[in-house]
Design a protein around this motif. Structure first.
Motif, mmCIF file in Angstrom:
data_model
loop_
_atom_site.group_PDB
_atom_site.id
_atom_site.type_symbol
_atom_site.label_atom_id
_atom_site.label_comp_id
_atom_site.label_asym_id
_atom_site.label_seq_id
_atom_site.Cartn_x
_atom_site.Cartn_y
_atom_site.Cartn_z
ATOM 1 N N ARG A 125 0.867 -1.184 0.000
ATOM 2 C CA ARG A 125 0.000 0.000 0.000
ATOM 3 C C ARG A 125 0.903 1.232 0.000
ATOM 4 N NH1 ARG A 125 -4.381 -2.473 3.696
ATOM 5 N NH2 ARG A 125 -5.744 -3.278 2.086
ATOM 6 N N HIS A 126 0.559 2.167 -0.848
ATOM 7 C CA HIS A 126 1.322 3.405 -1.042
ATOM 8 C C HIS A 126 0.361 4.554 -0.759
ATOM 9 C CE1 HIS A 126 4.053 6.201 -3.075
ATOM 10 N NE2 HIS A 126 3.096 6.549 -3.911
ATOM 11 N N ILE A 127 0.680 5.357 0.272
ATOM 12 C CA ILE A 127 -0.193 6.460 0.658
ATOM 13 C C ILE A 127 0.642 7.733 0.702
ATOM 14 C CG2 ILE A 127 -1.767 7.347 2.419
ATOM 15 C CD1 ILE A 127 -2.050 4.353 3.327
ATOM 16 N N VAL A 128 0.170 8.761 0.000
ATOM 17 C CA VAL A 128 0.901 10.023 -0.072
ATOM 18 C C VAL A 128 -0.061 11.157 0.260
ATOM 19 C CG1 VAL A 128 2.407 11.474 -1.475
ATOM 20 C CG2 VAL A 128 2.263 9.024 -1.959
ATOM 21 N N PHE A 129 0.404 12.086 1.083
ATOM 22 C CA PHE A 129 -0.366 13.275 1.458
ATOM 23 C C PHE A 129 0.286 14.504 0.838
ATOM 24 C CE2 PHE A 129 -0.880 10.287 5.003
ATOM 25 C CZ PHE A 129 -2.259 10.175 5.014
#
Length: 105
Positions: A3-7
């Motif tokens: 899982r790749h999460i970017v803000f």
């Protein structure tokens, strides 16, 4: 699965629509199993610094690496980097994630 999460945050006076357009290019990258771009609903009581979330799922580390090397990723980055303020990212392997806390007797 990875899982790749970017803000991302938009600087004051920045163009959120243009950033969203640039991030949306990522949804066409063929190496992601799932790729979503979302605007923060600002429902958190304590932090309002995040404007956009990029959420991706990848079969493995190789797929994530291929995603980052794809021309669409590079195009999106070139468009968004000069417009955004903050960027914070995290990747994790779902097979190693804690799914439910277990209380000891």
């Amino acid at each position: 699965m990875i899982r790749h999460i970017v803000f991302f945050s938009v600087p004051e006076g920045g163009d959120a629509d243009q950033i969203e357009t640039g991030l949306s290019i990522l949804t066409e990258n063929p190496h992601a199993s799932v790729l979503e771009i979302g605007r923060n609903t600002r429902s958190d009581l304590y932090d309002e610094k995040v404007d956009f979330v990029v959420y991706g799922e990848f079969e493995d580390e190789a797929a994530l690496a291929a995603y980052r090397e794809h021309p669409l990723y590079k195009k999106s980055t070139a468009l968004v980097r000069p417009l955004r303020e903050m960027r914070m990212a995290a990747d994790y392997d779902t097979a190693k994630a804690v799914r439910k806390a277990r209380l000891k007797d």
